[in-house]
Write a protein that holds these residues in place. Structure first.
Motif, PDB file in Angstrom:
ATOM      1  N   GLY A 271      33.815 -26.459  28.977  1.00  0.00           N
ATOM      2  CA  GLY A 271      33.024 -26.888  30.128  1.00  0.00           C
ATOM      3  C   GLY A 271      31.527 -26.883  29.897  1.00  0.00           C
ATOM      4  O   GLY A 271      30.763 -27.239  30.790  1.00  0.00           O
ATOM      5  N   ASN A 272      31.090 -26.473  28.697  1.00  0.00           N
ATOM      6  CA  ASN A 272      29.648 -26.439  28.351  1.00  0.00           C
ATOM      7  C   ASN A 272      28.849 -25.500  29.248  1.00  0.00           C
ATOM      8  O   ASN A 272      27.688 -25.775  29.570  1.00  0.00           O
ATOM      9  CB  ASN A 272      29.028 -27.841  28.414  1.00  0.00           C
ATOM     10  CG  ASN A 272      29.530 -28.749  27.324  1.00  0.00           C
ATOM     11  OD1 ASN A 272      30.154 -28.299  26.360  1.00  0.00           O
ATOM     12  ND2 ASN A 272      29.292 -30.045  27.464  1.00  0.00           N
ATOM     13  N   VAL A 273      29.435 -24.366  29.609  1.00  0.00           N
ATOM     14  CA  VAL A 273      28.704 -23.378  30.413  1.00  0.00           C
ATOM     15  C   VAL A 273      27.973 -22.466  29.424  1.00  0.00           C
ATOM     16  O   VAL A 273      28.317 -21.306  29.229  1.00  0.00           O
ATOM     17  CB  VAL A 273      29.649 -22.587  31.333  1.00  0.00           C
ATOM     18  CG1 VAL A 273      28.850 -21.754  32.343  1.00  0.00           C
ATOM     19  CG2 VAL A 273      30.581 -23.533  32.082  1.00  0.00           C
ATOM     20  N   PHE A 274      26.963 -23.002  28.801  1.00  0.00           N
ATOM     21  CA  PHE A 274      26.356 -22.388  27.625  1.00  0.00           C
ATOM     22  C   PHE A 274      25.759 -21.008  27.895  1.00  0.00           C
ATOM     23  O   PHE A 274      25.705 -20.168  27.012  1.00  0.00           O
ATOM     24  CB  PHE A 274      25.262 -23.307  27.061  1.00  0.00           C
ATOM     25  CG  PHE A 274      25.779 -24.623  26.563  1.00  0.00           C
ATOM     26  CD1 PHE A 274      26.571 -24.689  25.429  1.00  0.00           C
ATOM     27  CD2 PHE A 274      25.473 -25.803  27.236  1.00  0.00           C
ATOM     28  CE1 PHE A 274      27.046 -25.906  24.965  1.00  0.00           C
ATOM     29  CE2 PHE A 274      25.947 -27.021  26.782  1.00  0.00           C
ATOM     30  CZ  PHE A 274      26.741 -27.075  25.641  1.00  0.00           C
ATOM     31  N   GLN A 275      25.300 -20.764  29.108  1.00  0.00           N
ATOM     32  CA  GLN A 275      24.592 -19.523  29.403  1.00  0.00           C
ATOM     33  C   GLN A 275      25.514 -18.361  29.744  1.00  0.00           C
ATOM     34  O   GLN A 275      25.047 -17.226  29.851  1.00  0.00           O
ATOM     35  CB  GLN A 275      23.600 -19.749  30.545  1.00  0.00           C
ATOM     36  CG  GLN A 275      22.449 -20.671  30.188  1.00  0.00           C
ATOM     37  CD  GLN A 275      21.578 -21.005  31.369  1.00  0.00           C
ATOM     38  OE1 GLN A 275      22.020 -21.649  32.311  1.00  0.00           O
ATOM     39  NE2 GLN A 275      20.335 -20.553  31.341  1.00  0.00           N
ATOM     40  N   PHE A 276      26.801 -18.624  29.900  1.00  0.00           N
ATOM     41  CA  PHE A 276      27.727 -17.555  30.257  1.00  0.00           C
ATOM     42  C   PHE A 276      28.095 -16.732  29.025  1.00  0.00           C
ATOM     43  O   PHE A 276      28.305 -17.270  27.933  1.00  0.00           O
ATOM     44  CB  PHE A 276      28.991 -18.136  30.891  1.00  0.00           C
ATOM     45  CG  PHE A 276      28.906 -18.299  32.389  1.00  0.00           C
ATOM     46  CD1 PHE A 276      27.714 -18.619  33.008  1.00  0.00           C
ATOM     47  CD2 PHE A 276      30.023 -18.122  33.180  1.00  0.00           C
ATOM     48  CE1 PHE A 276      27.619 -18.771  34.380  1.00  0.00           C
ATOM     49  CE2 PHE A 276      29.952 -18.262  34.555  1.00  0.00           C
ATOM     50  CZ  PHE A 276      28.753 -18.584  35.153  1.00  0.00           C
TER      51      PHE A 276
END
Length: 299
Positions: A271-276
């Protein structure tokens, strides 16, 4: 004494590993073709506009070093948020060179060192962050996670336990403490401790749904169905699935099913939730799994 000299001097190396994947076990009604997924998040107009704005400011003459350090850090955060991590690390190092008294910057570099299995550099970075700001919760948690991945389980549990005590209603603190205790004490004792913390906490936040799954109070299917039914938009769906697939992968990995674990780590990143945190360390988990299956070279 701050260890920033060693932190800035260190270089990072990442490896995106690939492993074969098959369907989930027969106890789940899901197949890989029907598992819920979100549309991958894309850079927003606001993020792109902020990058342009920072670039314009940095082209102005006679910017004070403190302000320039702040701008490099802000640009690094923006790069990080859209997955441009090599550029982000470059910006963080530039910021630190201008102002070495930045707890936030040390924390971000420590995360990158952990992702790259450069654990000594990660410890130095997080300890430097905490020397500058002893109340910085993110650095405290990330130090515990780095110790966990670095194989220093007793110390990891000590740090993660101390971090959990600062907010016993935080499900994610409870989860990382559980993962550490699972490595140390095994499933039975770690799960008993997790249940005790769950029963004593205010469990209204969504993250406790993950704990309920670990405690066997909900099935895998019901857990994932709840995410799709309650997520208010694609962003929240992507974020929750990132977390869900990471902790599901850990569950399968503890059961010895590395094949499904690897596939779930990839889904956590999809999902490209890079900051998690879960997106960041899914990449490390894949790298560690790949190392286990490297062919042995005989001489």
């Amino acid at each position: 004494m701050l260890k920033w000299g060693r932190v800035v001097a260190a270089t990072s190396l990442m490896m995106l590993a690939g492993c074969a994947s098959t369907g989930l076990d027969d106890k789940s009604s899901y197949s890989w073709s029907t598992l819920p997924v979100a549309m991958p998040l894309q850079p927003t107009y606001q993020q792109e506009l902020q990058l342009v704005h920072i670039d314009q400011i940095m082209q102005q003459p006679n910017i004070e070093e403190g302000e320039l350090a702040r701008l490099h850090y802000q640009r690094g955060l923006l790069y990080d948020s859209i997955g441009l991590r090599d550029l982000a690390k470059l910006e963080f190092n530039r910021s630190l060179a201008l102002n070495p008294s930045q707890s936030d910057v040390f924390n971000m570099l420590g995360v990158y060192f952990t992702q790259s299995s450069m654990f000594d550099s990660a410890y130095d970075a997080f300890e430097s962050s905490l020397e500058l700001d002893g109340e910085f919760d993110y650095a405290a948690q990330n130090l515990g996670i780095a110790l966990y991945y670095g194989g220093r389980q007793e110390l990891a549990r000590e740090k993660l336990s101390r971090h959990f005590q600062r907010n016993t209603d935080d499900a994610y603190r409870a989860l990382w403490l559980y993962l550490s205790e699972r490595k140390l004490y095994g499933e039975s004792d770690a799960t008993a401790s997790l249940r005790h913390r769950y029963e004593a906490a205010n469990t209204e936040d969504w993250g406790w749904q993950i704990v309920r799954f670990y405690l066997g109070e909900t099935t895998e299917t019901a857990f994932l169905d709840n995410i799709t039914a309650t997520s208010k938009d694609n962003i929240q769906l992507a974020e929750r699935l990132c977390e869900a697939y990471f902790y599901l992968a850990k569950h399968y990995q503890f059961s010895g099913d590395d094949e499904n674990a690897a596939a779930l780590y990839k889904l956590a990143m999809s999902g490209n939730v890079f900051q998690f945190v879960e997106h960041r360390y899914a990449l490390l988990e894949l790298s560690l799994l790949a190392q286990q299956y490297q062919p042995v070279e005989y001489r």
